[in-house]
Design a protein around this motif. Structure first.
Motif, PDB file in Angstrom:
ATOM      1  N   TYR A 159       1.256   6.370  -6.976  1.00  0.00           N
ATOM      2  CA  TYR A 159       0.013   7.038  -7.354  1.00  0.00           C
ATOM      3  C   TYR A 159       0.117   8.552  -7.207  1.00  0.00           C
ATOM      4  O   TYR A 159      -0.354   9.302  -8.050  1.00  0.00           O
ATOM      5  N   MET A 160       0.746   8.985  -6.133  1.00  0.00           N
ATOM      6  CA  MET A 160       0.848  10.428  -5.886  1.00  0.00           C
ATOM      7  C   MET A 160       1.983  11.081  -6.672  1.00  0.00           C
ATOM      8  O   MET A 160       2.200  12.274  -6.556  1.00  0.00           O
ATOM      9  N   GLY A 161       2.692  10.314  -7.461  1.00  0.00           N
ATOM     10  CA  GLY A 161       3.748  10.872  -8.303  1.00  0.00           C
ATOM     11  C   GLY A 161       5.034  11.163  -7.552  1.00  0.00           C
ATOM     12  O   GLY A 161       5.892  11.896  -8.029  1.00  0.00           O
TER      13      GLY A 161
ATOM     14  N   ASP B 242       0.833  -1.207   0.000  1.00  0.00           N
ATOM     15  CA  ASP B 242       0.000   0.000   0.000  1.00  0.00           C
ATOM     16  C   ASP B 242       0.866   1.255   0.000  1.00  0.00           C
ATOM     17  O   ASP B 242       0.535   2.252  -0.640  1.00  0.00           O
ATOM     18  N   VAL B 243       1.976   1.194   0.728  1.00  0.00           N
ATOM     19  CA  VAL B 243       2.896   2.334   0.765  1.00  0.00           C
ATOM     20  C   VAL B 243       3.483   2.572  -0.622  1.00  0.00           C
ATOM     21  O   VAL B 243       3.503   3.702  -1.115  1.00  0.00           O
ATOM     22  N   GLU B 244       3.937   1.503  -1.268  1.00  0.00           N
ATOM     23  CA  GLU B 244       4.521   1.643  -2.609  1.00  0.00           C
ATOM     24  C   GLU B 244       3.481   2.131  -3.616  1.00  0.00           C
ATOM     25  O   GLU B 244       3.758   2.998  -4.447  1.00  0.00           O
TER      26      GLU B 244
ATOM     27  N   ALA C 216       0.824  11.191   3.205  1.00  0.00           N
ATOM     28  CA  ALA C 216      -0.414  11.905   2.854  1.00  0.00           C
ATOM     29  C   ALA C 216      -0.427  13.320   3.425  1.00  0.00           C
ATOM     30  O   ALA C 216      -0.923  14.240   2.769  1.00  0.00           O
ATOM     31  N   THR C 217       0.121  13.497   4.619  1.00  0.00           N
ATOM     32  CA  THR C 217       0.162  14.858   5.181  1.00  0.00           C
ATOM     33  C   THR C 217       1.136  15.728   4.407  1.00  0.00           C
ATOM     34  O   THR C 217       0.888  16.916   4.216  1.00  0.00           O
TER      35      THR C 217
ATOM     36  N   GLU D  28      10.859  12.330  -6.750  1.00  0.00           N
ATOM     37  CA  GLU D  28      12.066  11.908  -6.038  1.00  0.00           C
ATOM     38  C   GLU D  28      13.087  11.269  -6.981  1.00  0.00           C
ATOM     39  O   GLU D  28      14.287  11.402  -6.770  1.00  0.00           O
ATOM     40  N   GLY D  29      12.604  10.532  -7.978  1.00  0.00           N
ATOM     41  CA  GLY D  29      13.497   9.854  -8.898  1.00  0.00           C
ATOM     42  C   GLY D  29      13.899   8.459  -8.459  1.00  0.00           C
ATOM     43  O   GLY D  29      14.373   7.664  -9.260  1.00  0.00           O
ATOM     44  N   THR D  30      13.727   8.156  -7.190  1.00  0.00           N
ATOM     45  CA  THR D  30      14.055   6.823  -6.676  1.00  0.00           C
ATOM     46  C   THR D  30      13.070   6.466  -5.566  1.00  0.00           C
ATOM     47  O   THR D  30      12.306   7.311  -5.092  1.00  0.00           O
TER      48      THR D  30
END
Length: 173
Positions: A93-95, A86-88, A124-125, A100-102
């Motif tokens: 999803y949020m780009g 879910d984290v990945e 998310a914050t 970041e590039g990595t």
């Protein structure tokens, strides 16, 4: 009660097209190709039983057939329903990967032994994603968890999001 009705229909096929009649001919013009195309047989296809009867289907979603939360689709998750995937997915999803590039930032958070739901709240914050923040707080995310820099979700949030989080936690208790 939310429900979806469906009508069952029957497809009928013939081995060869019926003879053309003036009412069944359809002429298609294509200005792009500069050609005329004749469709020599086109008739409506009946879908459903041949005897004229109809079937109706009713689907109920959720405990009472009303909402996504009751159906376990959204908003009904608990802390343990969230995992590293879910984290990945949220990171992508949020780009954040594009920015970041990595995956280093994400991997650093995951390697700190922080629960995935709390990592999602930190991300998310940072993004100001109110619907996701609300979902995570309902699931039991802790906004006091610190990242590697010692910053909490409240520290990462702008003033509007900070007020939203604190207001939500007051409502919840």
């Amino acid at each position: 009660m939310a429900s979806i009705s469906c009508t069952v229909h029957h497809l009928s096929f013939t081995s060869r097209p019926p003879p053309p009649s003036p009412s069944s001919c359809l002429i298609l013009n294509s200005q792009f190709l500069g050609t005329r195309n004749k469709l020599s047989w086109a008739r409506p296809v009946r879908i459903g039983p041949c005897n004229g009867s109809r079937a109706r289907c009713w689907f109920k979603f959720g405990k009472n057939g009303v909402d996504a939360e009751g159906a376990g689709i959204y908003g009904s998750q608990t802390r343990d329903d969230f995992d590293r995937d879910d984290v990945e997915q949220y990171f992508n999803y949020m780009g954040m990967l594009a920015v970041e590039g990595t995956y280093d930032k994400m991997e650093a958070l995951l390697n700190q032994n922080i629960h995935p739901v709390d990592i999602l709240l930190l991300l998310a914050t940072s993004e100001g994603d109110k619907p996701k923040i609300e979902e995570l707080l309902r699931a039991g995310a802790n906004y006091n968890v610190k990242d590697a820099d010692g910053r909490t979700a409240l520290d990462r949030a702008d003033e509007e999001i900070r007020d939203f989080i604190l207001g939500f936690s007051v409502q919840k208790s």
